[in-house]
Design a protein around this motif. Structure first.
Motif, PDB file in Angstrom:
ATOM      1  N   SER A 200       0.846  -1.193   0.000  1.00 62.83           N
ATOM      2  CA  SER A 200       0.000   0.000   0.000  1.00 62.83           C
ATOM      3  C   SER A 200       0.883   1.246   0.000  1.00 62.83           C
ATOM      4  N   ASP A 201       0.299   2.373  -0.340  1.00 66.86           N
ATOM      5  CA  ASP A 201       1.059   3.605  -0.543  1.00 66.86           C
ATOM      6  C   ASP A 201       1.928   3.950   0.666  1.00 66.86           C
ATOM      7  N   VAL A 203       3.476   6.282   3.356  1.00 69.40           N
ATOM      8  CA  VAL A 203       3.023   7.504   4.025  1.00 69.40           C
ATOM      9  C   VAL A 203       4.211   8.222   4.654  1.00 69.40           C
ATOM     10  N   THR A 208       3.113   2.453   5.893  1.00 70.21           N
ATOM     11  CA  THR A 208       2.342   2.476   4.656  1.00 70.21           C
ATOM     12  C   THR A 208       0.889   2.800   5.002  1.00 70.21           C
ATOM     13  N   ARG A 209       0.073   3.011   4.005  1.00 67.36           N
ATOM     14  CA  ARG A 209      -1.301   3.476   4.242  1.00 67.36           C
ATOM     15  C   ARG A 209      -2.081   2.541   5.153  1.00 67.36           C
ATOM     16  N   CYS A 212      -1.862   2.937   9.078  1.00 74.75           N
ATOM     17  CA  CYS A 212      -2.337   4.182   9.684  1.00 74.75           C
ATOM     18  C   CYS A 212      -3.838   4.072   9.934  1.00 74.75           C
ATOM     19  N   PRO A 214      -7.706   5.073  10.167  1.00 73.98           N
ATOM     20  CA  PRO A 214      -8.504   5.959   9.310  1.00 73.98           C
ATOM     21  C   PRO A 214      -9.328   6.938  10.132  1.00 73.98           C
TER      22      PRO A 214
END
Length: 393
Positions: A200-201, A203, A208-209, A212, A214
């Motif tokens: 995943s992206d 951050v 990574t996303r 984290c 939400p």
């Protein structure tokens, strides 16, 4: 003499994404009514209300509690950043323990906006200015969300100190998703592999996303009472608060120029020490833990701050699966903030709800076998850390 404080009713809503939730007072009504029904009492027996939220106008607590009844009782609005829900619980516990009330409601809710947290007032000194200065001195700023830079920076500092693999942080998110898949109240129930977590992206290194939490909307509630009130209402063997502590920042948070210390490591360590001493119970006796995993880096740091493993050994603790079912401790059976969601004002009371269900043996497919002692950790930068130990005899 301090009185024993019992948790006789808990309730929460299913957490939702911003834009997909009900109004804050409607969520609060649902959580509060669930807690009242769970306790088997009416709202007119509640003597005080402590209502927690972060993003909202003044007296949102009144607007929320008015949905439960208009009885004229004191309603106190509470805001302590991400530890707001537990701060409301802390005040409610003090009221009962000190003999000021027989039955009190702690209510927490949040209707959040999409995207990363941001400041609402730009014409004054921000309350986390000292924290930001530490980050500026240690690593500077970039375009990532500020909270991710802070906790990611703490994770990166830990990696440099101990040679920890990035995948170790990702494995925490794997565990969170697996646990959340058994929780109907969680925001994210889809199981993810380590490869998916790491792909995943990015951050902020090592996050990574999917590492984290939400932004989330939701509500939680807990009803606390004295032994006398419980006996009067025929409530036997309730879950009770064995000890509770709140700490705020120490000089080390800023003077040591450590990202780990700045994000609350010493607050957690000292609060845990106080709770263990007050309860006369060591960490080795704890069965189940709901801790503040706003980012995987903070869960890893919290393992050590709570004493679940020695300092520098969190990586082994994680890969040995001592943080899940079959290991030494079950951490975040709810899925935690990472997967259940993090509506700031509600988080601490949702943690309380999960642990009370676990100690009652009513947590369904995620039930921890023979759970009798539970620990709750709720952290807010700025800062405040609330740790609560629950027991059921």
């Amino acid at each position: 003499m301090k009185r024993r404080v019992n948790v006789i009713g808990v309730g929460m809503t299913k957490f939702a994404k911003p834009g997909a939730s009900a109004e804050y007072y409607e969520m609060a009504k649902e959580a509060g009514q669930n807690a009242l029904k769970d306790a088997g009492i009416n709202y007119n027996e509640i003597e005080q209300v402590f209502a927690g939220y972060v993003y909202g106008d003044s007296t949102c607590g009144q607007r929320a509690a008015y949905e439960l009844g208009l009885t004229g009782v004191p309603i106190v609005n509470v805001n302590n950043n991400c530890s707001t829900g537990s701060s409301a619980l802390y005040l409610a516990r003090q009221a009962v323990e000190g003999g000021l009330a027989e039955c009190v409601l702690a209510l927490g809710f949040e209707k959040m906006e999409k995207g990363a947290l941001g400041a609402k007032f730009n014409d004054r000194e921000p309350p986390m200015g000292q924290h930001a200065q530490v980050m500026l001195d240690v690593q500077g700023f970039n375009s990532a969300p500020p909270a991710a830079q802070m906790f990611g920076g703490a994770g990166r500092e830990y990696r440099w100190l101990h040679g920890t693999k990035k995948e170790t942080f990702g494995q925490i998110a794997v565990k969170a998703r697996k646990h959340a898949s058994q929780n109907p109240y969680a925001l994210f129930g889809q199981v993810l592999s380590l490869e998916e977590i790491m792909a995943s992206d990015d951050v902020f290194d090592p996050l990574t996303r999917f590492q984290c939490c939400p932004p989330t909307c939701g509500a939680g509630a807990a009803i606390l009472c004295s032994d006398e009130f419980a006996k009067k209402h025929g409530i036997s063997n309730p879950v009770y608060i064995a000890a509770q502590s709140m700490t705020t920042d120490y000089a080390s948070s800023f003077e040591e120029k450590s990202m780990i210390k700045m994000v609350g490591y010493d607050m957690t360590k000292q609060a845990a020490k106080q709770v263990y001493e007050a309860a006369g119970v060591g960490v080795e006796d704890v069965d189940i833990i709901e801790l503040h995993d706003c980012f995987t880096a903070n869960e890893l740091l919290t393992y050590e701050a709570l004493g679940l493993c020695p300092e520098g050994e969190a990586e082994k603790f994680i890969w040995d699966a001592d943080n899940t079912y079959g290991g030494k401790y079950v951490t975040n059976p709810s899925g935690g903030l990472l997967s259940k969601g993090h509506p700031l004002g509600a988080t601490g009371l949702a943690q309380c709800t999960e642990l009370v269900w676990q100690l009652r043996g009513t947590a369904g497919n995620r039930q921890v076998e023979n759970a009798r002692i539970a620990l709750q950790h709720n952290l807010g930068l700025g800062g405040a850390c609330v740790i609560t130990m629950y027991r059921r005899d």
